[in-house]
Design an enzyme around this catalytic site. Structure first.
Site, PDB file in Angstrom:
ATOM      1  N   TYR A  69       0.687  -1.134  -0.062  1.00 52.56           N
ATOM      2  CA  TYR A  69       0.098  -0.086   0.080  1.00 52.56           C
ATOM      3  C   TYR A  69       0.670   1.216   0.029  1.00 52.56           C
ATOM      4  O   TYR A  69       2.071   1.165   0.487  1.00 52.56           O
ATOM      5  CB  TYR A  69      -0.925   0.081   1.158  1.00 52.56           C
ATOM      6  N   CYS A  70       0.152   2.327  -0.488  1.00 56.93           N
ATOM      7  CA  CYS A  70       1.124   3.585  -0.536  1.00 56.93           C
ATOM      8  C   CYS A  70      -0.322   4.766  -0.608  1.00 56.93           C
ATOM      9  O   CYS A  70      -1.531   4.270  -0.096  1.00 56.93           O
ATOM     10  CB  CYS A  70       1.938   3.916  -1.717  1.00 56.93           C
ATOM     11  N   THR A  71       0.065   5.980  -0.628  1.00 51.87           N
ATOM     12  CA  THR A  71      -0.819   7.043  -0.577  1.00 51.87           C
ATOM     13  C   THR A  71      -1.824   7.024  -1.525  1.00 51.87           C
ATOM     14  O   THR A  71      -3.076   7.004  -1.051  1.00 51.87           O
ATOM     15  CB  THR A  71      -0.117   8.499  -0.677  1.00 51.87           C
TER      16      THR A  71
END
Length: 614
Positions: free
Chosen positions: A209-211
């Site tokens: 996951y990331c922004t």
């Protein structure tokens, strides 16, 4: 701005990206320039041959019009437009750092810089991990790896693809799933972390996951490119932003989601404060002050009370590497002061606001944006001051992407001048029978060298003396001693004035820099840099050159045969370039002699090389 938002009008920000071949970049560039300007949008638009990455904001109704216009372009079919209504930018410093005081539309090589190493190609996006919706991602965490794939019993691990400062205010957490936080300063450090920690990933189901999703596209593809044991990679579609929209109470995400616009961060209704002040450890998660590490410029959390006490901060990564505010820095009268104690060290910044401080990060009390820091080594019989003067135009051309810092070499040379009576040519008739009298030593700056003659006897005299013989254009071949002293001196400079992204050497300075590159592996931890720029360089006779090619990204700049460099021949500089790994070296030959060229196309090629490392 004619159509700027009033306090009562709604403001909006949209984030979106799309990986797709762009058949006509110029046409798409024209569209964004026309559309964004007409709608008075501010922010960043990045266009590349393989897609777009956009973060823009403005009056909410205008942002919605922009989205509608983009959707009419077939290239953007299926694009996830993440639109948020929010407050208008009120903090000028935050807005400026995040690019929300202007509109920047640029054509770039990569939408996100996955690695700063020129030898590492970006992974194929077509090989990216499978997208999981926010609900699917949530369910995978709930089942703790039992049902990521049908009939799969693989262990689930979470991989956070963001930078350390982002993870410090918010991250996913569930007791039954291990979360791997690479603790990296910048996204381009992630491939190296994956390589070193591949056994933590091998054979498992990896949830990334990331922004907003774009960093996971690249990173998941890189993990999958490792082959057997790395097939089961999944990524949160739309990133943390889409997850929090689906789970307003935060779900398994604790804290706040750091965002790269004027909002700074977005939290859930849960209100959990995950971050802590780096100085007093009290709960704190607000990056609005834009406090940064004194050494590496990474954002750090500093509470209001601690900011009143001091403006010098050291991030946890620099602390791990032994950095501390007591190592030569002081804060007096509201200004950062430099008190380096290296012998004869004269560090000169190219920026007027930090003329004597390699660590200086402030302009009119505000933190400046991250630039490459390049340590510059002058040539033989030069010094930091005159080398800075000779490269002023060069520094000006690079001022938006790099800060050049100059130091004197450790070997002080004697004042020497040629007498006209010492002319070796018996047929030459001097215009004056008198010698060329030397100037007062008090009016001349001392000159230094990195390498000296074998018979060099230490510090030069204060008085001028006549040279024993005319200056030889091949004198550099006799200057082979003094390397160990210069190397020890550079270690001290890197320790006290570092870190540096790169090292630039001119003439003998390039010879010194090249020798350091040859020993780069053995100097790890003492002299660390990411690239070298070698101008009018040559190789000194050292065993390291004979063993293997030098594995260091390098830019070689020298005059071609037409350039007629009278000090260092073009072939000698070519020979030096040939000692470096051909896959990571770039050569620029110009027609201007013994200088660093500052006119197009040469300066554009130099900028292109440096942009790999930003």
């Amino acid at each position: 701005m004619a159509d700027s938002c009033s306090e009562s009008e709604l403001y909006g920000v949209v984030l979106y990206y799309k990986f797709t071949p762009i058949p006509d970049l110029d046409q798409l560039l024209s569209f964004y320039e026309s559309n964004c300007h007409s709608l008075h949008l501010l922010g960043r638009v990045r266009l590349a041959p393989h897609g777009v990455n956009v973060t823009v904001g403005g009056k909410l109704s205008n942002v919605e019009k922009h989205i509608d216009a983009v959707k009419l372009i077939s290239l953007f079919e299926g694009t996830d437009f993440k639109l948020a209504s929010c407050h208008k930018p009120s903090n000028d410093r935050v807005a400026q750092e995040c690019g929300f005081t202007s509109l920047s539309i640029r054509v770039v090589k990569e939408l996100v810089t996955f690695s700063s190493h020129p030898l590492l190609d970006s992974p194929e996006i077509s090989n990216a991990g499978k997208h999981l919706s926010a609900n699917e991602f949530h369910s995978a965490l709930q089942s703790a790896g039992k049902h990521v794939e049908e009939n799969s019993s693989k262990r689930v691990v979470l991989l956070d693809a963001r930078n350390l400062y982002e993870t410090r205010i918010g991250k996913f957490h569930t007791p039954s799933v291990e979360t791997l936080d690479p603790e990296i300063r910048q996204y381009s450090d992630l491939p190296s972390w994956i390589d070193k920690n591949s056994e933590k990933l091998r054979g498992n189901s990896i949830l990334m996951y990331c922004t907003g999703g774009i960093r996971c596209e690249m990173a998941s593809a890189y993990v999958r490119s490792k082959g057997a044991g790395f097939e089961n990679v999944f990524q949160l579609f739309g990133g943390i932003q889409r997850y929090l929209e689906q789970f307003p109470d935060g779900g398994f995400f604790k804290g706040k989601n750091f965002v790269f616009d004027h909002r700074v961060s977005v939290g859930s209704s849960d209100g959990t404060v995950l971050g802590a002040c780096i100085l007093c450890s009290s709960s704190y998660d607000d990056y609005s002050s834009r406090s940064r590490c004194t050494y590496c410029r990474m954002l750090v959390l500093v509470c209001d009370s601690c900011r009143v006490m001091t403006s010098l901060y050291v991030c946890e990564l620099c602390q791990t590497n032994g950095k501390g505010v007591e190592s030569g820095l002081s804060y007096e009268s509201g200004k950062l002061q430099e008190t380096l104690t290296c012998t004869d060290l004269e560090a000169v910044s190219t920026s007027d606001h930090s003329a004597h401080s390699p660590h200086s990060l402030r302009r009119n009390g505000n933190m400046t944006l991250r630039k490459l820091r390049i340590l510059c080594l002058h040539g033989f019989r030069q010094n930091a001051s005159n080398f800075k003067g000779r490269t002023a135009s060069f520094a000006k051309k690079l001022k938006t992407i790099a800060e050049l810092l100059f130091i004197d070499a450790p070997h002080e040379l004697a004042f020497i001048y040629l007498s006209s009576l010492a002319d070796p040519n018996p047929n030459h008739i001097s215009a004056s029978p008198e010698p060329n009298f030397a100037p007062s030593s008090k009016s001349c700056n001392k000159r230094f060298a990195w390498l000296v003659d074998p018979d060099f006897n230490g510090k030069g005299d204060d008085d001028w003396r006549v040279a024993d013989s005319p200056f030889d254009s091949l004198q550099y071949q006799q200057q082979t001693e003094g390397f160990d002293e210069s190397l020890a001196y550079l270690k001290k400079v890197f320790s006290q004035a570092g870190p540096f992204d790169g090292i630039l050497g001119f003439s003998q300075g390039a010879a010194m820099a090249a020798a350091v590159c040859a020993r780069k592996a053995s100097l790890k931890g003492e002299i660390d840099f990411r690239f070298a720029i070698l101008c009018s360089g040559f190789a000194v006779n050292m065993a390291e050159y004979e063993q293997r090619s030098i594995n260091c990204p390098s830019l070689h700049i020298f005059g071609n045969d037409r350039g007629k460099d009278r000090q260092i021949s073009s072939q000698v500089s070519r020979d030096l370039a040939s000692l470096f790994d051909g896959g990571s070296s770039v050569v620029i030959e110009h027609d201007s002699g013994h200088i660093i060229p500052t006119r197009p196309p040469y300066v554009d090629e130099i900028k292109h090389f440096l942009q790999r490392f930003i």
